[in-house]
Design a protein around this motif. Structure first.
Motif, PDB file in Angstrom:
ATOM      1  N   THR A 149      85.162 -15.768 -10.436  1.00  0.00           N
ATOM      2  CA  THR A 149      85.703 -14.523 -10.206  1.00  0.00           C
ATOM      3  C   THR A 149      84.673 -13.427 -10.636  1.00  0.00           C
ATOM      4  N   VAL A 150      83.562 -13.175 -11.089  1.00  0.00           N
ATOM      5  CA  VAL A 150      82.767 -12.402 -11.635  1.00  0.00           C
ATOM      6  C   VAL A 150      82.265 -13.065 -10.256  1.00  0.00           C
ATOM      7  N   LEU A 151      81.426 -14.217 -10.057  1.00  0.00           N
ATOM      8  CA  LEU A 151      80.330 -14.521  -9.053  1.00  0.00           C
ATOM      9  C   LEU A 151      81.317 -14.214  -8.251  1.00  0.00           C
ATOM     10  N   ALA A 152      81.966 -14.514  -7.180  1.00  0.00           N
ATOM     11  CA  ALA A 152      82.831 -13.934  -6.465  1.00  0.00           C
ATOM     12  C   ALA A 152      82.292 -12.255  -6.116  1.00  0.00           C
ATOM     13  N   GLY A 153      82.135 -11.786  -7.211  1.00  0.00           N
ATOM     14  CA  GLY A 153      82.135 -10.214  -7.362  1.00  0.00           C
ATOM     15  C   GLY A 153      81.134  -9.708  -6.914  1.00  0.00           C
ATOM     16  N   LEU A 154      79.826 -10.625  -7.801  1.00  0.00           N
ATOM     17  CA  LEU A 154      78.092 -10.816  -7.514  1.00  0.00           C
ATOM     18  C   LEU A 154      78.451 -10.258  -6.529  1.00  0.00           C
ATOM     19  N   ALA A 155      78.577 -11.861  -5.905  1.00  0.00           N
ATOM     20  CA  ALA A 155      77.863 -12.161  -4.285  1.00  0.00           C
ATOM     21  C   ALA A 155      78.574 -11.120  -3.258  1.00  0.00           C
ATOM     22  N   ALA A 156      79.581 -10.373  -3.567  1.00  0.00           N
ATOM     23  CA  ALA A 156      79.835  -9.300  -2.381  1.00  0.00           C
ATOM     24  C   ALA A 156      79.531  -7.667  -2.768  1.00  0.00           C
ATOM     25  N   GLY A 157      79.087  -7.884  -4.363  1.00  0.00           N
ATOM     26  CA  GLY A 157      78.025  -6.632  -4.369  1.00  0.00           C
ATOM     27  C   GLY A 157      77.249  -6.333  -4.252  1.00  0.00           C
ATOM     28  N   PHE A 158      75.831  -7.492  -4.856  1.00  0.00           N
ATOM     29  CA  PHE A 158      74.577  -7.970  -4.620  1.00  0.00           C
ATOM     30  C   PHE A 158      74.369  -9.159  -4.059  1.00  0.00           C
ATOM     31  N   ARG A 159      74.404  -8.368  -2.501  1.00  0.00           N
ATOM     32  CA  ARG A 159      73.432 -10.022  -1.989  1.00  0.00           C
ATOM     33  C   ARG A 159      71.915 -10.465  -2.161  1.00  0.00           C
ATOM     34  N   THR A 160      71.402  -9.016  -3.416  1.00  0.00           N
ATOM     35  CA  THR A 160      69.926  -9.655  -3.239  1.00  0.00           C
ATOM     36  C   THR A 160      69.341 -10.835  -4.692  1.00  0.00           C
ATOM     37  N   ILE A 161      70.665 -10.718  -5.154  1.00  0.00           N
ATOM     38  CA  ILE A 161      70.658 -11.724  -6.404  1.00  0.00           C
ATOM     39  C   ILE A 161      70.972 -13.332  -5.897  1.00  0.00           C
ATOM     40  N   SER A 162      69.982 -13.881  -6.213  1.00  0.00           N
ATOM     41  CA  SER A 162      69.891 -15.822  -6.136  1.00  0.00           C
ATOM     42  C   SER A 162      69.421 -16.481  -7.360  1.00  0.00           C
ATOM     43  N   LEU A 163      69.739 -16.372  -7.782  1.00  0.00           N
ATOM     44  CA  LEU A 163      69.471 -16.948  -9.694  1.00  0.00           C
ATOM     45  C   LEU A 163      70.260 -16.352 -10.997  1.00  0.00           C
ATOM     46  N   SER A 176      81.229 -29.630 -13.664  1.00  0.00           N
ATOM     47  CA  SER A 176      80.327 -28.892 -13.362  1.00  0.00           C
ATOM     48  C   SER A 176      80.724 -28.794 -11.733  1.00  0.00           C
ATOM     49  N   THR A 177      81.852 -28.278 -11.913  1.00  0.00           N
ATOM     50  CA  THR A 177      81.852 -27.795 -10.046  1.00  0.00           C
ATOM     51  C   THR A 177      80.968 -26.140  -9.378  1.00  0.00           C
ATOM     52  N   LEU A 178      81.595 -25.673 -10.750  1.00  0.00           N
ATOM     53  CA  LEU A 178      80.958 -24.358 -10.615  1.00  0.00           C
ATOM     54  C   LEU A 178      80.089 -23.860 -10.084  1.00  0.00           C
ATOM     55  N   LEU A 179      79.250 -24.864 -10.061  1.00  0.00           N
ATOM     56  CA  LEU A 179      76.968 -25.088  -9.866  1.00  0.00           C
ATOM     57  C   LEU A 179      77.198 -25.538  -8.500  1.00  0.00           C
ATOM     58  N   ALA A 185      79.262 -22.511  -1.547  1.00  0.00           N
ATOM     59  CA  ALA A 185      79.830 -20.477  -0.669  1.00  0.00           C
ATOM     60  C   ALA A 185      79.564 -19.865  -1.018  1.00  0.00           C
ATOM     61  N   LEU A 186      78.534 -19.975  -2.302  1.00  0.00           N
ATOM     62  CA  LEU A 186      77.558 -17.692  -2.737  1.00  0.00           C
ATOM     63  C   LEU A 186      76.383 -17.780  -2.218  1.00  0.00           C
ATOM     64  N   ASN A 187      75.895 -18.886  -2.028  1.00  0.00           N
ATOM     65  CA  ASN A 187      74.587 -19.172  -2.370  1.00  0.00           C
ATOM     66  C   ASN A 187      74.023 -18.521  -3.218  1.00  0.00           C
ATOM     67  N   ILE A 188      74.234 -18.961  -4.220  1.00  0.00           N
ATOM     68  CA  ILE A 188      73.447 -18.173  -5.956  1.00  0.00           C
ATOM     69  C   ILE A 188      73.618 -20.063  -6.379  1.00  0.00           C
TER      70      ILE A 188
END
Length: 278
Positions: A149-163, A176-179, A185-188
Motif C-alpha cells: 500500500t505505502v509503496l504504491a503511494g510512494l511510486a505515485a507521489g515520488f517519481r524520483t525514488i528508485s531505492l 519474497s514477492t514484494l521485491l 510494477a513500480l520500478n523501485i
C-alpha cells in the motif's frame, strides 16, 4: 513558527461571502498542537484556546481538503533544501510500528508477532527521517501487505525514488514477492537490510535506524504514544501534524526541549542580591 506556516495555510476567498471568523488560524494550530503534545481529549482543551468542537471541526476540515498534506509536503521540501539536499528524495526507508489502541474504532486487530492489540503504522521516510507516506491499518495486517500500500503511494507521489531499504519482515524464505512486484510494477528496488544472527542484543543497523528514529519522534507526542482515534484517516492526519510541528521547530531554529536553566540562574542571582542587601 507561525511566520513560517502562515503563508502555507489556505487563504479565505471573500468572494464566496460569509461572516467574519471568530477564531483565527493561529489559534487553530495552537489548539491542535496542544492536543497532539499533551494527549488530552478534545473536550479537555483549556479555556484560553478554542472551544473543543471548533478546534476538532477545523482539524477535520483541513484533513478532508488536503491542507495538512500540502503544508507537510512543502515544509519537508524546505527542511531538505535547508540541509543542502534536493527538494525531492531519491531513496527511502520503510518500516511498520504496531501500537495499542483505545476501545472501539475501525481497523483494530491483533499482531501475533508483537503481541499487540491495536493498529499498525506503515511509514516510508527519506534518508533524513522525514515522512513521505503513511498508512494506518489493523495490527493484524502483515508488513508485506501494508508495504504494498505505502509503496504504491510512494511510486505515485515520488517519481524520483528508485531505492527503498527495508528489514527482513518484508521478504523472507516464505514470501519474497514484494521485491519482484516493486521492481516490475513500480520500478523501485527494495533492498533488505538483514541483521546478523551471531549478534546478540541491540545493534544499530545501517539505514534501518533512520525510520526507527522517526518512530521515536512520533511517540514523543502523547497523542501518538497510543492510537486514540476512531478513524484511521484521523490517525494518519495526526502523524502528519506531528511531523509538521517537528519541521516547524527545525526551520524556526528552536529547541524541542524546554529547560529550567534560565529560571535557576534568575533565582540564584536574586539570592546573591538578597545576601548583599542583608
Amino acid at each position: 513558527m507561525w511566520e513560517i506556516i502562515q503563508p502555507l495555510l489556505p487563504a479565505r476567498d471573500l468572494r464566496k461571502g460569509g461572516g467574519m471568523r471568530k477564531y483565527g488560524d493561529r489559534l487553530v494550530l495552537d489548539s491542535v498542537f496542544y492536543v497532539l503534545r499533551s494527549g488530552c481529549q478534545w473536550r479537555m482543551l483549556p479555556r484560553d484556546l478554542m472551544p473543543w468542537d471548533a478546534a476538532h471541526r477545523w482539524f477535520t476540515k483541513w484533513r478532508r481538503d488536503g491542507t495538512w498534506d500540502r503544508v507537510h509536503d512543502e515544509l519537508r521540501r524546505q527542511v531538505r533544501v535547508g540541509a543542502g539536499r534536493d527538494p525531492e528524495p531519491s531513496a527511502a526507508v520503510i518500516d511498520a510500528q504496531s501500537i495499542k489502541t483505545s476501545e472501539g474504532g475501525e481497523a483494530r486487530g491483533f499482531d501475533a508477532g508483537k503481541r499487540t492489540t491495536g493498529r499498525k503504522r506503515h511509514v516510508i521516510v527519506d534518508t533524513m527521517g522525514l515522512l513521505l507516506v503513511v498508512a494506518v491499518t489493523s495490527a493484524s495486517v502483515q508488513d508485506r501487505a501494508g508495504g504494498r500500500t505505502v509503496l504504491a503511494g510512494l511510486a505515485a507521489g515520488f517519481r524520483t525514488i528508485s531505492l527503498v531499504w527495508a528489514d527482513g519482515g518484508y521478504a523472507n524464505s516464505v514470501d519474497s514477492t514484494l521485491l519482484s512486484w516493486a521492481r516490475d510494477a513500480l520500478n523501485i528496488v527494495v533492498e533488505i537490510v538483514k541483521r546478523t544472527d551471531d549478534v546478540k542484543g541491540f545493534k544499530v543497523l545501517p539505514r534501518r535506524w533512520v525510520v526507527e528514529r522517526s518512530f521515536g519522534w512520533l511517540v514523543r507526542n502523547r497523542r501518538l504514544a497510543r492510537d486514540y482515534e476512531r478513524l484511521t484517516a484521523t490517525s494518519e492526519a495526526m502523524i502528519k501534524v506531528a511531523m509538521i510541528r517537528l519541521m516547524l521547530v527545525r526551520l524556526a531554529g528552536q529547541s524541542l526541549r524546554w529547560s529550567h536553566e534560565s529560571h535557576r540562574k534568575t533565582a540564584r542571582a536574586r539570592t546573591v542580591e538578597d545576601l548583599i542587601a542583608a
